[in-house]
Design a protein around this motif. Structure first.
Motif, short mmCIF file in Angstrom:
data_model
loop_
_atom_site.label_atom_id
_atom_site.label_comp_id
_atom_site.label_asym_id
_atom_site.label_seq_id
_atom_site.Cartn_x
_atom_site.Cartn_y
_atom_site.Cartn_z
N LEU A 46 2.81 3.04 -11.35
CA LEU A 46 1.52 2.99 -10.68
C LEU A 46 0.55 4.05 -11.22
O LEU A 46 -0.67 3.85 -11.19
N GLN A 47 1.08 5.17 -11.71
CA GLN A 47 0.22 6.26 -12.16
C GLN A 47 -0.03 6.27 -13.66
O GLN A 47 -0.71 7.16 -14.17
N ASN A 48 0.49 5.28 -14.37
CA ASN A 48 0.32 5.26 -15.82
C ASN A 48 -0.95 4.49 -16.18
O ASN A 48 -1.02 3.28 -15.98
N PRO A 49 -1.95 5.16 -16.75
CA PRO A 49 -3.22 4.48 -17.07
C PRO A 49 -3.08 3.45 -18.18
O PRO A 49 -3.96 2.60 -18.33
N ALA A 50 -2.00 3.52 -18.95
CA ALA A 50 -1.82 2.53 -20.02
C ALA A 50 -1.71 1.12 -19.44
O ALA A 50 -2.12 0.15 -20.08
N TYR A 51 -1.17 1.01 -18.22
CA TYR A 51 -1.07 -0.31 -17.59
C TYR A 51 -2.43 -0.84 -17.14
O TYR A 51 -2.54 -2.00 -16.76
N ALA A 52 -3.45 0.01 -17.18
CA ALA A 52 -4.81 -0.43 -16.89
C ALA A 52 -5.59 -0.66 -18.18
O ALA A 52 -6.82 -0.80 -18.15
N GLN A 70 -4.78 5.16 -7.32
CA GLN A 70 -4.58 6.61 -7.30
C GLN A 70 -5.10 7.20 -5.98
O GLN A 70 -4.51 8.12 -5.42
N GLY A 71 -6.22 6.66 -5.50
CA GLY A 71 -6.75 7.12 -4.22
C GLY A 71 -5.81 6.79 -3.07
O GLY A 71 -5.59 7.61 -2.17
N ARG A 72 -5.22 5.60 -3.11
CA ARG A 72 -4.28 5.20 -2.06
C ARG A 72 -3.03 6.06 -2.10
O ARG A 72 -2.53 6.51 -1.06
N LEU A 73 -2.52 6.34 -3.29
CA LEU A 73 -1.33 7.18 -3.42
C LEU A 73 -1.61 8.60 -2.92
O LEU A 73 -0.75 9.22 -2.28
N ALA A 74 -2.81 9.11 -3.22
CA ALA A 74 -3.15 10.45 -2.75
C ALA A 74 -3.26 10.48 -1.23
O ALA A 74 -2.82 11.43 -0.57
N ALA A 113 -5.83 18.58 4.16
CA ALA A 113 -6.50 18.28 2.88
C ALA A 113 -7.28 16.97 2.96
O ALA A 113 -7.81 16.51 1.96
N GLY A 114 -7.34 16.37 4.13
CA GLY A 114 -8.11 15.15 4.30
C GLY A 114 -7.38 13.88 3.96
O GLY A 114 -8.01 12.83 3.78
N HIS A 115 -6.04 13.93 3.86
CA HIS A 115 -5.27 12.73 3.57
C HIS A 115 -4.81 12.08 4.87
O HIS A 115 -4.33 12.75 5.78
N SER A 116 -4.94 10.76 4.92
CA SER A 116 -4.60 10.07 6.17
C SER A 116 -3.11 9.84 6.33
O SER A 116 -2.61 9.74 7.44
N GLY A 117 -2.38 9.74 5.23
CA GLY A 117 -0.94 9.50 5.32
C GLY A 117 -0.61 8.05 5.60
O GLY A 117 -1.49 7.19 5.67
N VAL A 118 0.68 7.76 5.72
CA VAL A 118 1.15 6.42 6.02
C VAL A 118 2.05 6.48 7.24
O VAL A 118 2.59 7.53 7.58
N PRO A 119 2.21 5.37 7.96
CA PRO A 119 3.10 5.36 9.13
C PRO A 119 4.52 5.72 8.73
O PRO A 119 5.01 5.30 7.69
N ARG A 120 5.19 6.51 9.58
CA ARG A 120 6.57 6.91 9.30
C ARG A 120 7.49 6.29 10.35
O ARG A 120 7.04 5.73 11.35
N LYS A 121 8.79 6.40 10.11
CA LYS A 121 9.77 5.83 11.02
C LYS A 121 9.73 6.54 12.37
O LYS A 121 9.45 7.73 12.46
N GLY A 122 10.06 5.80 13.42
CA GLY A 122 10.12 6.40 14.74
C GLY A 122 9.58 5.46 15.79
O GLY A 122 8.94 4.44 15.49
N ALA A 123 9.83 5.80 17.05
CA ALA A 123 9.41 4.94 18.15
C ALA A 123 7.98 5.20 18.58
O ALA A 123 7.41 4.43 19.34
N GLN A 158 0.80 -1.23 0.00
CA GLN A 158 0.00 0.00 0.00
C GLN A 158 0.83 1.28 0.00
O GLN A 158 0.35 2.34 0.39
N SER A 159 2.08 1.19 -0.42
CA SER A 159 2.95 2.37 -0.42
C SER A 159 3.99 2.22 -1.53
O SER A 159 4.65 1.19 -1.62
N ALA A 160 4.12 3.26 -2.36
CA ALA A 160 5.11 3.22 -3.44
C ALA A 160 6.53 3.16 -2.88
O ALA A 160 7.39 2.47 -3.42
N ARG A 161 6.77 3.87 -1.79
CA ARG A 161 8.12 3.86 -1.19
C ARG A 161 8.46 2.47 -0.65
O ARG A 161 9.59 2.01 -0.78
N ARG A 162 7.48 1.80 -0.06
CA ARG A 162 7.73 0.45 0.44
C ARG A 162 7.99 -0.52 -0.70
O ARG A 162 8.83 -1.41 -0.59
#
Length: 205
Positions: A114-120, A172-176, A184-194, A71-75
């Motif tokens: 992930l953002q290229n619609p041609a792959y869909a 696209q919704g998950r990436l946003a 802006a109403g985005h939940s974000g993803v967990p970040r590094k830290g304790a 669920q994360s492009a960086r992951r």
């Protein structure tokens, strides 16, 4: 001479407008030949098909499968990097036909997939448009992304794809949402830290 120059500029502007209109009409019929990402190719008949290279197809299927899981492009990028998995890229500049090259994974390359619609399986024209404030003479830059709802042409199921259109829109919704902008109403993803739920839980005050 000044009047002649003005008339010449007007004629050039009209010519560009006619060419652009003709290009758009051809794209609306799905007949305009567009540059394809690495996972797709034109066959001898000019039809868009999945890349015949099995390794290319397998790597792209892996990217989409890992995004479903992580669920994360960086992951996804970190997973590919840990496993020494390069990504297929088709350079847009240089001699044609453009050959596939393999590049080290980074966030931009994963996002481009992930953002290229041609792959869909979608035929899309007008994903980017020129921004006069960013254009510089002799430069290929100066374009900005256009919202999906504002794409000039978007033909679903126009050719084979790696994922469905529904999955593409969900991605696209998950990436946003992964962007940490709470106002802006985005939940974000967990970040590094304790801290517990860092990057997810925020103070209501």
């Amino acid at each position: 001479m000044g009047l002649s120059g003005i008339m010449s500029e007007a004629e050039l502007h009209q010519l560009r407008m006619r060419l652009h209109q003709g290009e758009r009409q051809k794209a609306a019929r799905g007949e305009l030949r567009l540059p394809l990402p690495a996972g797709l190719a034109y066959d001898r008949a000019g039809t868009i098909v999945l890349n015949p290279d099995e390794e290319v197809r397998a790597r792209l299927h892996l990217v989409f499968a890992k995004f479903r899981e992580l669920q994360s492009a960086r992951r996804v990028m970190r997973y590919l990097d840990r496993n020494g998995s390069s990504l297929p890229v088709r350079p847009l500049l240089g001699p044609s036909p453009h050959e596939i090259v393999w590049r080290a994974p980074d966030s931009t390359r994963v996002l481009n997939i992930l953002q290229n619609p041609a792959y869909a399986g979608a035929y899309v024209y007008g994903r980017r448009q020129k921004d006069p404030s960013r254009c510089r003479p002799g430069s290929l830059t100066g374009t900005v992304k256009v919202a999906i709802a504002d794409w000039a042409v978007c033909l679903h199921a126009a050719h084979p794809g790696y994922i469905s259109w529904e999955e593409f829109m969900a991605n696209q919704g998950r990436l946003a949402d992964n962007v940490c902008r709470y106002e802006a109403g985005h939940s974000g993803v967990p970040r590094k830290g304790a801290a517990l739920l860092q990057g997810i839980a925020v103070c209501g005050r």
